[in-house]
Design a protein around this motif. Structure first.
Motif, short mmCIF file in Angstrom:
data_model
loop_
_atom_site.label_atom_id
_atom_site.label_comp_id
_atom_site.label_asym_id
_atom_site.label_seq_id
_atom_site.Cartn_x
_atom_site.Cartn_y
_atom_site.Cartn_z
N VAL A 147 40.84 48.32 36.17
CA VAL A 147 41.23 46.99 35.71
C VAL A 147 39.99 46.10 35.59
O VAL A 147 39.86 45.32 34.64
N GLY A 148 39.07 46.22 36.54
CA GLY A 148 37.84 45.43 36.47
C GLY A 148 37.07 45.71 35.19
O GLY A 148 36.51 44.78 34.58
N ARG A 149 37.03 46.94 34.76
CA ARG A 149 36.32 47.27 33.51
C ARG A 149 37.02 46.62 32.32
O ARG A 149 36.36 46.20 31.36
N ILE A 150 38.34 46.55 32.36
CA ILE A 150 39.08 45.85 31.31
C ILE A 150 38.64 44.39 31.24
O ILE A 150 38.54 43.79 30.16
N LEU A 151 38.36 43.80 32.40
CA LEU A 151 37.96 42.40 32.46
C LEU A 151 36.48 42.21 32.15
O LEU A 151 35.99 41.08 32.18
N GLY A 152 35.79 43.30 31.87
CA GLY A 152 34.38 43.20 31.52
C GLY A 152 33.45 43.18 32.71
O GLY A 152 32.29 42.76 32.58
N ILE A 153 33.91 43.61 33.87
CA ILE A 153 33.07 43.65 35.07
C ILE A 153 32.27 44.94 35.06
O ILE A 153 32.83 46.03 34.98
N ASP A 154 30.96 44.81 35.15
CA ASP A 154 30.08 45.97 35.16
C ASP A 154 30.23 46.71 36.49
O ASP A 154 30.38 46.08 37.55
N ASP A 155 30.16 48.03 36.46
CA ASP A 155 30.29 48.82 37.68
C ASP A 155 29.25 48.42 38.73
O ASP A 155 29.52 48.49 39.94
N ARG A 156 28.09 47.98 38.31
CA ARG A 156 27.04 47.62 39.28
C ARG A 156 27.40 46.35 40.05
O ARG A 156 26.78 46.07 41.10
N ASP A 157 28.37 45.59 39.57
CA ASP A 157 28.75 44.34 40.22
C ASP A 157 29.96 44.49 41.14
O ASP A 157 30.40 43.50 41.73
N MET A 158 30.50 45.70 41.27
CA MET A 158 31.61 45.95 42.18
C MET A 158 31.30 47.19 43.01
O MET A 158 30.80 48.19 42.48
N PRO A 159 31.60 47.17 44.30
CA PRO A 159 31.49 48.41 45.09
C PRO A 159 32.32 49.50 44.43
O PRO A 159 33.44 49.25 43.98
N GLN A 160 31.78 50.70 44.40
CA GLN A 160 32.43 51.77 43.65
C GLN A 160 33.34 52.66 44.48
O GLN A 160 34.00 53.54 43.94
N THR A 161 33.37 52.45 45.79
CA THR A 161 34.29 53.19 46.64
C THR A 161 34.89 52.25 47.68
O THR A 161 34.34 51.17 47.94
N PRO A 167 32.34 46.62 53.64
CA PRO A 167 31.18 45.81 54.03
C PRO A 167 30.95 44.62 53.09
O PRO A 167 30.58 43.53 53.56
N TYR A 168 31.14 44.84 51.78
CA TYR A 168 31.03 43.74 50.82
C TYR A 168 32.05 42.65 51.13
O TYR A 168 31.72 41.45 51.17
N TYR A 169 33.28 43.05 51.37
CA TYR A 169 34.36 42.11 51.66
C TYR A 169 34.06 41.32 52.94
O TYR A 169 34.17 40.08 52.96
N ARG A 170 33.62 42.00 53.99
CA ARG A 170 33.32 41.30 55.25
C ARG A 170 32.14 40.34 55.09
O ARG A 170 32.12 39.25 55.68
N ARG A 171 31.16 40.73 54.29
CA ARG A 171 30.03 39.82 54.04
C ARG A 171 30.49 38.58 53.30
O ARG A 171 30.06 37.46 53.62
N MET A 172 31.38 38.75 52.33
CA MET A 172 31.90 37.59 51.59
C MET A 172 32.65 36.65 52.54
O MET A 172 32.50 35.43 52.48
N LEU A 173 33.48 37.23 53.41
CA LEU A 173 34.22 36.40 54.36
C LEU A 173 33.27 35.64 55.28
O LEU A 173 33.49 34.46 55.58
N ALA A 174 32.23 36.30 55.72
CA ALA A 174 31.34 35.70 56.71
C ALA A 174 30.37 34.69 56.10
O ALA A 174 30.07 33.66 56.72
N ASP A 175 29.89 34.97 54.88
CA ASP A 175 28.76 34.21 54.34
C ASP A 175 29.08 33.31 53.16
O ASP A 175 28.32 32.36 52.89
N GLU A 176 30.15 33.59 52.44
CA GLU A 176 30.36 32.89 51.17
C GLU A 176 31.59 32.00 51.15
O GLU A 176 31.59 30.93 50.52
N LEU A 177 32.65 32.41 51.80
CA LEU A 177 33.94 31.73 51.59
C LEU A 177 34.11 30.54 52.50
O LEU A 177 33.53 30.46 53.58
N GLU A 178 34.96 29.62 52.04
CA GLU A 178 35.26 28.42 52.82
C GLU A 178 36.61 27.88 52.37
O GLU A 178 37.13 28.24 51.31
N ALA A 179 37.17 27.01 53.20
CA ALA A 179 38.44 26.37 52.85
C ALA A 179 38.15 25.24 51.86
O ALA A 179 38.00 24.07 52.24
#
Length: 290
Positions: A147-161, A167-179
């Protein structure tokens, strides 16, 4: 796609997304995914500054739902829908709450918007259908990459497994996201929401008359389901409270839904685009076997 390049192919009939994305239970999962999306400061700012979700929430919801359905069930139309979305997002740019410039098609926020669907589906399926096995999780993630490829997301911009995803998800929760402002607004129980403006005129008139009475309990119920179907680690990262009593209520509600929905006829269990795609697929199988 450029000349000579094939369009990306949607997830396969009979796959996990084919089964769940068009099931009416998916409607209960989508608010949690949307909330997790706008917890990214750039995404939240884009929605805050450019979306019509405040003035036309029903129309925006209808358009978003149709788009999601096309990614999975649209066949050849799926890739065109992906191109349409990218064209739509080209002009969405601005400054987030921290003064940082953003563009909706920057790879990091654009990929995050898509990525949120996987953990939210995985979590909500445990309540509304059943927990996925390890093999099914890997299959769901592989389909989500398609589905991501349909949206034009390059494979290098998404974890492939799946193993790379967490680890990517946990890093986003810890470092990027906010209310963000939009997260808080989506979870507010006192937000002003206009009455539905879709459907037959008599129904709209009745809803408009009763809306002051209907809105408060509906807003509380929506906030409850949104919080409940957010993965627990996402709730904690955003500082959102969730009690044992709420968890028990969610489990009771989910048990009822999990029992009743499979008993519904297909025309009530599946959304229209999913129904049409499933019927076409069965007709094609019958023709090949005939």
């Amino acid at each position: 796609m450029g000349k000579g390049r094939q369009d990306p192919v949607p997830p396969p009939p009979g796959g996990i997304l084919w089964s769940v994305a068009g099931d009416v239970r998916a409607l209960l999962m989508l608010p949690a995914a949307l909330t997790l999306q706008v917890a990214h400061p750039a995404v939240g700012a884009g929605v805050d500054q450019h979306s019509v979700f405040r003035t036309d929430p029903w129309g925006r919801g209808e358009r978003s739902l149709r788009s999601v359905q096309l990614w999975v069930y649209g066949g050849e139309a799926a890739a065109e829908e992906g191109r349409r979305l990218r064209r739509l997002h080209r002009t969405i740019r601005g400054t987030d709450a921290h003064g940082r410039r953003y563009h909706a098609l920057d790879p990091a926020p654009y990929s995050w918007v898509h990525a949120t669907g996987f953990p939210c589906y995985r979590h909500a399926l445990r309540y509304l259908v059943r927990p996925l096995t390890g093999a099914e999780e890997r299959q769901l993630y592989a389909e989500w990459l398609r589905v991501g490829r349909i949206l034009g997301i390059d494979d290098r911009d998404m974890p492939q497994t799946v193993e790379e995803f967490w680890p990517y998800y946990r890093r986003m929760l810890a470092d990027e996201l906010e209310a963000t402002v939009v997260v808080r607004e989506l979870l507010a129980t006192d937000a002003r929401v206009p009455a539905p403006d879709r459907g037959p005129l008599p129904v709209r008139l009745v809803l408009r008359a009763l809306w002051p009475v209907l809105l408060p309990p509906l807003a509380r119920f929506r906030a409850f389901l949104t919080l409940g179907y957010l993965p627990p680690d996402a709730r904690r990262a955003l500082g959102l409270e969730w009690s044992d009593a709420q968890e028990r209520r969610l489990r009771r509600f989910s048990r009822v839904v999990r029992t009743l929905v499979p008993l519904l006829p297909e025309r009530l269990r599946y959304l229209p685009l999913a129904q049409e795609a499933r019927a076409r697929y069965r007709g094609g199988v019958a023709a090949r076997n005939g």
